[in-house]
Every structure is written in structure tokens, then in C-alpha cells.
Scaffold this active site. Structure first.
Site, PDB file in Angstrom:
ATOM      1  N   TYR A 106      20.135  33.864  44.439  1.00  0.00           N
ATOM      2  CA  TYR A 106      21.557  34.144  44.597  1.00  0.00           C
ATOM      3  C   TYR A 106      22.163  34.517  43.246  1.00  0.00           C
ATOM      4  O   TYR A 106      21.474  35.083  42.415  1.00  0.00           O
ATOM      5  CB  TYR A 106      22.265  32.984  45.337  1.00  0.00           C
ATOM      6  CG  TYR A 106      23.392  33.596  46.119  1.00  0.00           C
ATOM      7  CD1 TYR A 106      23.113  34.459  47.179  1.00  0.00           C
ATOM      8  CD2 TYR A 106      24.704  33.438  45.725  1.00  0.00           C
ATOM      9  CE1 TYR A 106      24.129  35.140  47.818  1.00  0.00           C
ATOM     10  CE2 TYR A 106      25.712  34.117  46.373  1.00  0.00           C
ATOM     11  CZ  TYR A 106      25.425  34.966  47.413  1.00  0.00           C
ATOM     12  OH  TYR A 106      26.420  35.651  48.029  1.00  0.00           O
ATOM     13  N   ARG A 159      32.568  44.757  49.116  1.00  0.00           N
ATOM     14  CA  ARG A 159      32.968  44.010  47.912  1.00  0.00           C
ATOM     15  C   ARG A 159      31.865  43.011  47.582  1.00  0.00           C
ATOM     16  O   ARG A 159      31.981  41.822  47.840  1.00  0.00           O
ATOM     17  CB  ARG A 159      34.314  43.317  48.165  1.00  0.00           C
ATOM     18  CG  ARG A 159      35.049  42.962  46.916  1.00  0.00           C
ATOM     19  CD  ARG A 159      35.274  41.456  46.807  1.00  0.00           C
ATOM     20  NE  ARG A 159      34.038  40.714  46.982  1.00  0.00           N
ATOM     21  CZ  ARG A 159      33.948  39.402  47.004  1.00  0.00           C
ATOM     22  NH1 ARG A 159      34.990  38.667  46.912  1.00  0.00           N
ATOM     23  NH2 ARG A 159      32.770  38.777  47.151  1.00  0.00           N
ATOM     24  N   LYS A 177      22.172  34.503  51.231  1.00  0.00           N
ATOM     25  CA  LYS A 177      22.981  33.388  51.742  1.00  0.00           C
ATOM     26  C   LYS A 177      22.222  32.616  52.819  1.00  0.00           C
ATOM     27  O   LYS A 177      22.265  31.392  52.879  1.00  0.00           O
ATOM     28  CB  LYS A 177      24.302  33.912  52.313  1.00  0.00           C
ATOM     29  CG  LYS A 177      25.266  34.326  51.199  1.00  0.00           C
ATOM     30  CD  LYS A 177      26.504  33.467  51.182  1.00  0.00           C
ATOM     31  CE  LYS A 177      27.117  33.418  49.816  1.00  0.00           C
ATOM     32  NZ  LYS A 177      28.561  33.338  49.775  1.00  0.00           N
ATOM     33  N   GLU A 248      31.024  38.152  55.235  1.00  0.00           N
ATOM     34  CA  GLU A 248      30.611  38.031  53.843  1.00  0.00           C
ATOM     35  C   GLU A 248      30.853  39.325  53.070  1.00  0.00           C
ATOM     36  O   GLU A 248      30.395  40.395  53.476  1.00  0.00           O
ATOM     37  CB  GLU A 248      29.114  37.688  53.845  1.00  0.00           C
ATOM     38  CG  GLU A 248      28.519  37.456  52.494  1.00  0.00           C
ATOM     39  CD  GLU A 248      29.017  36.188  51.837  1.00  0.00           C
ATOM     40  OE1 GLU A 248      29.305  35.201  52.541  1.00  0.00           O
ATOM     41  OE2 GLU A 248      29.134  36.186  50.613  1.00  0.00           O
ATOM     42  N   ASP A 249      31.569  39.201  51.964  1.00  0.00           N
ATOM     43  CA  ASP A 249      31.725  40.323  51.028  1.00  0.00           C
ATOM     44  C   ASP A 249      32.292  41.594  51.660  1.00  0.00           C
ATOM     45  O   ASP A 249      31.832  42.714  51.373  1.00  0.00           O
ATOM     46  CB  ASP A 249      30.402  40.589  50.285  1.00  0.00           C
ATOM     47  CG  ASP A 249      30.158  39.541  49.193  1.00  0.00           C
ATOM     48  OD1 ASP A 249      30.985  38.606  49.079  1.00  0.00           O
ATOM     49  OD2 ASP A 249      29.168  39.643  48.457  1.00  0.00           O
ATOM     50  N   ASP A 271      33.340  33.235  53.969  1.00  0.00           N
ATOM     51  CA  ASP A 271      32.972  32.386  52.838  1.00  0.00           C
ATOM     52  C   ASP A 271      33.738  32.749  51.571  1.00  0.00           C
ATOM     53  O   ASP A 271      34.069  31.874  50.781  1.00  0.00           O
ATOM     54  CB  ASP A 271      31.464  32.487  52.589  1.00  0.00           C
ATOM     55  CG  ASP A 271      31.026  31.509  51.531  1.00  0.00           C
ATOM     56  OD1 ASP A 271      31.341  30.314  51.668  1.00  0.00           O
ATOM     57  OD2 ASP A 271      30.406  31.933  50.533  1.00  0.00           O
ATOM     58  N   ASP A 272      34.011  34.026  51.395  1.00  0.00           N
ATOM     59  CA  ASP A 272      34.695  34.444  50.160  1.00  0.00           C
ATOM     60  C   ASP A 272      36.106  33.888  50.101  1.00  0.00           C
ATOM     61  O   ASP A 272      36.626  33.590  49.038  1.00  0.00           O
ATOM     62  CB  ASP A 272      34.746  35.972  50.075  1.00  0.00           C
ATOM     63  CG  ASP A 272      33.373  36.559  50.296  1.00  0.00           C
ATOM     64  OD1 ASP A 272      32.477  36.219  49.531  1.00  0.00           O
ATOM     65  OD2 ASP A 272      33.198  37.315  51.274  1.00  0.00           O
ATOM     66  N   ASN A 412      32.184  36.364  39.364  1.00  0.00           N
ATOM     67  CA  ASN A 412      30.747  36.611  39.345  1.00  0.00           C
ATOM     68  C   ASN A 412      30.479  38.108  39.207  1.00  0.00           C
ATOM     69  O   ASN A 412      31.332  38.906  39.582  1.00  0.00           O
ATOM     70  CB  ASN A 412      30.125  36.148  40.683  1.00  0.00           C
ATOM     71  CG  ASN A 412      30.160  34.657  40.831  1.00  0.00           C
ATOM     72  OD1 ASN A 412      29.881  33.928  39.901  1.00  0.00           O
ATOM     73  ND2 ASN A 412      30.499  34.206  42.028  1.00  0.00           N
TER      74      ASN A 412
HETATM   75  P1  NAD Z   1      39.293  40.648  45.543  1.00  0.00           P
HETATM   76  O1  NAD Z   1      38.902  42.053  45.298  1.00  0.00           O
HETATM   77  O2  NAD Z   1      39.734  40.250  46.899  1.00  0.00           O
HETATM   78  O3  NAD Z   1      40.472  40.237  44.526  1.00  0.00           O
HETATM   79  C1  NAD Z   1      40.492  40.548  43.169  1.00  0.00           C
HETATM   80  C2  NAD Z   1      41.920  40.335  42.672  1.00  0.00           C
HETATM   81  O4  NAD Z   1      41.910  40.408  41.258  1.00  0.00           O
HETATM   82  C3  NAD Z   1      42.928  41.361  43.154  1.00  0.00           C
HETATM   83  O5  NAD Z   1      44.138  40.729  43.440  1.00  0.00           O
HETATM   84  C4  NAD Z   1      43.125  42.267  41.930  1.00  0.00           C
HETATM   85  O6  NAD Z   1      44.411  42.821  41.893  1.00  0.00           O
HETATM   86  C5  NAD Z   1      42.967  41.254  40.831  1.00  0.00           C
HETATM   87  N1  NAD Z   1      42.583  41.839  39.557  1.00  0.00           N
HETATM   88  C6  NAD Z   1      41.602  42.712  39.289  1.00  0.00           C
HETATM   89  N2  NAD Z   1      41.587  43.001  37.982  1.00  0.00           N
HETATM   90  C7  NAD Z   1      42.567  42.291  37.426  1.00  0.00           C
HETATM   91  C8  NAD Z   1      43.059  42.162  36.116  1.00  0.00           C
HETATM   92  N3  NAD Z   1      42.507  42.839  35.116  1.00  0.00           N
HETATM   93  N4  NAD Z   1      44.090  41.323  35.897  1.00  0.00           N
HETATM   94  C9  NAD Z   1      44.628  40.623  36.903  1.00  0.00           C
HETATM   95  N5  NAD Z   1      44.205  40.703  38.164  1.00  0.00           N
HETATM   96  C10 NAD Z   1      43.196  41.531  38.429  1.00  0.00           C
HETATM   97  O7  NAD Z   1      38.059  39.772  45.086  1.00  0.00           O
HETATM   98  P2  NAD Z   1      37.806  38.223  45.393  1.00  0.00           P
HETATM   99  O8  NAD Z   1      37.006  38.064  46.616  1.00  0.00           O
HETATM  100  O9  NAD Z   1      39.075  37.461  45.316  1.00  0.00           O
HETATM  101  O10 NAD Z   1      36.854  37.840  44.181  1.00  0.00           O
HETATM  102  C11 NAD Z   1      37.324  37.906  42.846  1.00  0.00           C
HETATM  103  C12 NAD Z   1      36.255  37.346  41.917  1.00  0.00           C
HETATM  104  O11 NAD Z   1      36.014  35.986  42.226  1.00  0.00           O
HETATM  105  C13 NAD Z   1      34.904  38.064  42.003  1.00  0.00           C
HETATM  106  O12 NAD Z   1      34.400  38.273  40.711  1.00  0.00           O
HETATM  107  C14 NAD Z   1      34.036  37.097  42.719  1.00  0.00           C
HETATM  108  O13 NAD Z   1      32.697  37.167  42.305  1.00  0.00           O
HETATM  109  C15 NAD Z   1      34.635  35.766  42.319  1.00  0.00           C
HETATM  110  N6  NAD Z   1      34.341  34.723  43.293  1.00  0.00           N
HETATM  111  C16 NAD Z   1      33.769  33.581  42.832  1.00  0.00           C
HETATM  112  C17 NAD Z   1      33.458  32.590  43.708  1.00  0.00           C
HETATM  113  C18 NAD Z   1      32.860  31.321  43.190  1.00  0.00           C
HETATM  114  O14 NAD Z   1      32.673  31.184  42.042  1.00  0.00           O
HETATM  115  N7  NAD Z   1      32.575  30.364  43.994  1.00  0.00           N
HETATM  116  C19 NAD Z   1      33.684  32.759  45.058  1.00  0.00           C
HETATM  117  C20 NAD Z   1      34.289  33.946  45.511  1.00  0.00           C
HETATM  118  C21 NAD Z   1      34.618  34.918  44.608  1.00  0.00           C
END
Ligand code: NAD
Length: 555
Positions: A106, A159, A177, A248-249, A271-272, A412
Site C-alpha cells: 500500500y 483521484r 486495499k 475508493e479514490d 474510505d477516503d 500521500n
Molecule cells: P481532494 O482532491 O478531495 O481535496 C483536496 C483539497 O485540497 C481541495 O479542497 C483543494 O482545493 C485543496 N488544495 C489543493 N492544493 C491546495 C493548496 N496548495 N493549498 C490549499 N488547499 C489546496 O483530495 P482528498 O481526498 O481530500 O485528499 C487530499 C490528500 O489527503 C491526498 O494527498 C490524500 O493522499 C490524503 N489522504 C490521506 C489519508 C490518510 O492519511 N489517512 C486519507 C485520505 C486522503
């Protein structure tokens, strides 16, 4: 135990193949571990080298081969090939070396594997449902070799982690997963089904790759997309009525829509949004045990207002409401900075629906640094996919504002993290309570060793899925995620907290998953969404159903 009584460790009751067909069935194959008696009875003599090896010896050999590979992607390919050859050995190997293997099967390695999924292709795993096959989805699901599917992870590849639109290359995610469901919570691999909805990709560099394996067309949107997903859901409910679907994603416009549209029509969760929420909330609850604060007194500033961020905020609100606050009071504790600055009321007309509840009355603020000064948060959570956004001045300011600032850099893969563990500890002079999405090694700062917690969804979804499966829940409720988060937080030990770690060690994952499964199943029984009668001893019942990677005798 049969598949009829909700058992999760069934071999499916299929007749045992013989000879090379048996060696080619990864769920049944034991390779060199077939005994002499089995080799004679099952037409295997001569098809294997004469010496019989034990499972432990096979694990030792596989581990040697694994460690001989120097590149993480090579290790990933090695494990994939093993999984396709001998699932028992694969799961035994990863169960015994979880902390070393999870970052390979993963995040972060799976991200690189997806980027190169076309080029490293060996043999297919899972189902590819192409938009070009619209109208034939039920027939395609019926091609899957088993009929009792219980756990589906499905993506449309828009995504993938923080990597964006990878189209059909995203298949690495459902596969990974589901491997974690088996390794971490003992869901039998026979019940699992990875699916990619291939609706094209808007990523031209992916489409132009020589080995891209998906439909070479822009992403389909609108009514055609919606009909395709609706057809998929209808077919799943008809063919696999006991299946739990994990979305997912998906890109964030579809992710929220699909979750709301389908969560009551097919037992499903995202999950996200929801898994991330539970793991992050558990981390926050853990941090309170270090800071001595109450959840209701937190002011959380999120960088990134997407699926992860607003999902966490929604669950935080539910948790704080349990402490007696109104929805409005609870929401007022959550603030967001997105790519346009602080999410405030004056931006209402252009905000996506999921952000609206968190658009507060406040003057516009352009940058994260200014937002920190304005909001004075106790916790800063990075879910933006924007690498290095937590700079030294930002972390230092958080440390000026709080004796124990919470700094979670959850984006991530590792290359997208808002800051590293070392930066968080050093810049806060050792006071930050840090967690990340991808793993970071321990950090020694001024003689003290800090072990950064990994806010990995793997702490939540395998146990949550197992609990829902065992109870045969008709729906996955928000309360189940809250129960899962509280259970996870309760398993953090004082020794963990002494190292500033707000999650239990990953090596305890099966114990964690079992505890979460019990809490979730209990919730299903209490709220009347369980279809399977309640067993007399729930925890023991679930424990016995967990798949254990051992060979069984065939003669
Ligand atoms: P998403 O695309 O739904 O949301 C991203 C958000 O970030 C949007 O609101 C966008 O406007 C904002 N954004 C992008 N660039 C930016 C910047 N420079 N400044 C401010 N805001 C900015 O994505 P998501 O599903 O919410 O995931 C976001 C991140 O979180 C990913 O990198 C993902 O890998 C990570 N994530 C981590 C975990 C975990 O650690 N358990 C779980 C889910 C997602």
C-alpha cells in the site's frame, strides 16, 4: 462453517482441482509444501521438485527473495507475483512482516505501482468494467469465478492517492486495499473482488503511455457516467447481495454524490471520506491524552477542503455533539483553507456543497499563515496534497500558540506530505504531536526519540468492513465510524503516548481490527441494521471467522 451462515473463512465448497490446475489456483496452491501423500493423491508427483518444504521454510525463502530486491517497486512486483501464485504464502509472509510489507503493498509504493501499472502488468486481477461495455455489466460480473462475493473495492481511478487521475492504472488501489482486508482483518481472499470502472481519463500523459491498459478516451461525465454507475450498483445488488462496496479514490465531485446516492441502496462507504475521518479523529482523540485537553475545546484548521478534510470535520462534529455541543457550535470549531484561501461566507456562491457547512463569518484570508494568526488553531491538519505546505514559520507559529500543537501531515504519498516528521518535531522544539499519511521513521531530537504515528486508514477500514460483513449489515452508518474511531483511540497505550505516538503499533493490527469489528457489529445489532442473527459470543464468533494463512490438508 459454511458460506451460508455468514462464515468468512470458507473455501467456497468447490471441488478440488488436480495436477497443474491445482498448482495454478493461487487460493489452493501450496507449491513445494504439498506433502508426499497429497502429491500422490492429487496427481502432483513430478510437477514439483521432490523435497517437501514447510510453510515456515517457504516464508523464509520468500523473505530472502523479497529482501534481495532493492527497489520498492521491484518488491511490489515480487509480492504481486507471489499473490498470484500462492495466496496462503503471500498472506503469511505479509502478516509476519506487516511493518515492512504494508508500505510496499500500500502507500507509498502502491502509488508508484499505479503510475507504472501498465508497464509492470503481469496478469490481471479483479474486474475491469469499461464504459464501452455499458449495458452488459451484470453479465460481466457473472464472469467472476465465485458467486459469493462479500467485499468489493471499486474505483474509477480519478483521484488515486494524491496523484490525481490515473484512469485504469488505478486498479492497484482496489487490489491493495483488499489485500489489507485479508492481511489485517482476516477477510477471506475468496470473498474479495477488486473492480475498476474504466470511464476514460483526462490525464493525457497517462493516455499516451505506450502500455496504458484502459480506454483511450477522455473521462465520461454526466448522464452517461451516472447510468453506468447505477447499472453497476444494480448488478452488484442482484448478483452479490451480501457484498459490502467500498467506494475508493473517486474524484471529489463524484465521491460525495455517489456516497449520498447509494449508501442506503447498497451497503457501502467511502474510505477516503469516512475511513480517513475515523482514523484522523482517533489521532485527535489520542492527542488529547497527551495535551490533556477536551475535544470540544479544539479549533481545527484544515489545509485542503476535499473528501478527506470535510470527512474528518463531519465526524469531528458528530463526536463533539456527543459532548453536548450543537451542530453549529461543533462546526464553528472547524476551519478550512483551500486553494482559494480561508473558506468564508463571502465565498458561498462559488463553494462546492461539501464545504458550505464550514464557511464561517470571517473576513477573507488568503494564506495559511494568515489563517493561523486569525483562527489560532490547536490542531493543523494537512489534507491538501500540497507538498511542504507546513513550512518552518507555520510549525513555529503553531508551537507559539499551543504547548502541544497537533500537526498532522496526512497527504500521500510521502512526496506530497505537508511536512516531514523531523521537521515537525524540530521546528516545534519537540512539542508537536505529529502524525502522517505515509510512514516516517522515528526521530531523535534533543535526546528524546519520537515515533511518528501513521494516520493510515488501514487502522479502520479492514476492521470496520469485517464487522459489517459478519453482521451482514444493510448499511454502514456514521455511528459505526465513530465507534471505530473511539475503539482505535482506546487501544493506544501509555507507552505509545510516551513516544508521542497517537496510534497503536501497526504490528497490533489484527487485534485492532478485531476490536473495531466487534464494536461495529455491535452497533449494527443495536441499531437494527444487521441481517445475520446475533451470535451468543460476538467477539469469539468474529475471531473464529478471521482468515488465518495456514495450509489445510487436502487428503
Ligand atoms: P481532494 O482532491 O478531495 O481535496 C483536496 C483539497 O485540497 C481541495 O479542497 C483543494 O482545493 C485543496 N488544495 C489543493 N492544493 C491546495 C493548496 N496548495 N493549498 C490549499 N488547499 C489546496 O483530495 P482528498 O481526498 O481530500 O485528499 C487530499 C490528500 O489527503 C491526498 O494527498 C490524500 O493522499 C490524503 N489522504 C490521506 C489519508 C490518510 O492519511 N489517512 C486519507 C485520505 C486522503
Amino acid at each position: 462453517m459454511t458460506s451460508q451462515d455468514g462464515g468468512l473463512d470458507s473455501q467456497g465448497g468447490l471441488p478440488l482441482p488436480r495436477g497443474s490446475a491445482l498448482l495454478n489456483d493461487p487460493l489452493l496452491n501450496k507449491g513445494t509444501a504439498f506433502t508426499d501423500v497429497e502429491r500422490d493423491a492429487l496427481g502432483l508427483r513430478g510437477l514439483l521438485p521432490p523435497r517437501v518444504f514447510s510453510l515456515d521454510e517457504q516464508v523464509a525463502r520468500a523473505m530472502g527473495n523479497f529482501r534481495r530486491k532493492t527497489e520498492p517497486l521491484e518488491k511490489y512486483i515480487f509480492l504481486t507475483t507471489l499473490q498470484n501464485r500462492n495466496e496462503t504464502l503471500f498472506y503469511r509472509l505479509i502478516s509476519e512482516h506487516l511493518e515492512e510489507m504494508i508500505p510496499i503493498i500500500y502507500t507509498p509504493t502502491v502509488g508508484q505501482a499505479c503510475l507504472e501499472f501498465g508497464a509492470i502488468f503481469r496478469r490481471p486481477r479483479g474486474l475491469y468494467l469499461s464504459i464501452r461495455d455499458k449495458g452488459h455489466i451484470a453479465e460481466m460480473l457473472s464472469h467472476w469465478p465465485t458467486t459469493d462475493v462479500r467485499m468489493i473495492v471499486v474505483t474509477d481511478g480519478e483521484r488515486i492517492l494524491g496523484l490525481g487521475d490515473l484512469g485504469a492504472l488505478g486498479m492497484g488501489i482496489p487490489i491493495g486495499k483488499l489485500s489489507l482486508y485479508t492481511a489485517c482483518a482476516g477477510v477471506h481472499p475468496r470473498y474479495t473482488l477488486p473492480i475498476t470502472l474504466d470511464v476514460g481519463t483526462n490525464n493525457e500523459s497517462v493516455r499516451n503511455e505506450p502500455f496504458y491498459s484502459g480506454a483511450n478516451q477522455p473521462r465520461v461525465r454526466g448522464a452517461e457516467y451516472d447510468e453506468f454507475v447505477a447499472e453497476f450498483v444494480t448488478a452488484v445488488v442482484r448478483l452479490f447481495p451480501r457484498a459490502l462496496v467500498q467506494w475508493e479514490d473517486f474524484g471529489n465531485t463524484n465521491a460525495f454524490r455517489l456516497l449520498h446516492e447509494y449508501r442506503s441502496k447498497v451497503c457501502s462507504f467511502n474510505d477516503d471520506i469516512q475511513g480517513t475521518a475515523a482514523v484522523a479523529l482517533a489521532g485527535l482523540l489520542g492527542s488529547l491524552r497527551i495535551s490533556g485537553n477536551r475535544l470540544r475545546d479544539q479549533r481545527v484548521l484544515f489545509l485542503g477542503a476535499g473528501e478527506a478534510g470535510t470527512g474528518i470535520a463531519d465526524l469531528f462534529v458528530a463526536a463533539v455533539r456527543d459532548e453536548g455541543l450543537s451542530v453549529e457550535e461543533a462546526r464553528s470549531r472547524c476551519w478550512f483553507v483551500d486553494s482559494q484561501g480561508l473558506v468564508v461566507k463571502s465565498r458561498l456562491s462559488t463553494l462546492a456543497e461539501h464545504k458550505i457547512p464550514y464557511a464561517h463569518d470571517h473576513a477573507p484570508v488568503a494564506t495559511l499563515a494568515e489563517a493561523i494568526d486569525a483562527i489560532r488553531p490547536t490542531a493543523l491538519i494537512g489534507v491538501s496534497g500540497s507538498a511542504k505546505a507546513f513550512t518552518q514559520p507555520i510549525v513555529e507559529r503553531m508551537a507559539q500558540l499551543n504547548p502541544h500543537p497537533v500537526v498532522f501531515a496526512l497527504s500521500n504519498p510521502t512526496s506530497k506530505a505537508e511536512c516531514t516528521a523531523e521537521q515537525a518535531y524540530t521546528w516545534s522544539q519537540g512539542t508537536a504531536i505529529f502524525a502522517s499519511g505515509s510512514p516516517f521513521p522515528p526521530v531523535t531530537y534533543q535526546g528524546r526519540t519520537y515515533v511518528p504515528g501513521q494516520g493510515n486508514n488501514v487502522y479502520i477500514f479492514p476492521g470496520l468492513g469485517l464487522g459489517a460483513l459478519v453482521a451482514e449489515a444493510t448499511e454502514v452508518t456514521d455511528a459505526m465510524f465513530l465507534k471505530a474511531a473511539r475503539t482505535l483511540a482506546s487501544l493506544v497505550t501509555n507507552e505509545d503516548l510516551e513516544k508521542s505516538r497517537v496510534y497503536p503499533a501497526l504490528s497490533r493490527i489484527r487485534e485492532v481490527s478485531l476490536a473495531i469489528a466487534v464494536a461495529v457489529a455491535n452497533e449494527a445489532y443495536t441499531t437494527g441494521v444487521a441481517r445475520r442473527p446475533r451470535p451468543a459470543h460476538l467477539a469469539e464468533d468474529i475471531r473464529q471467522r478471521m482468515f488465518v494463512p495456514e495450509y489445510r490438508s487436502y487428503v
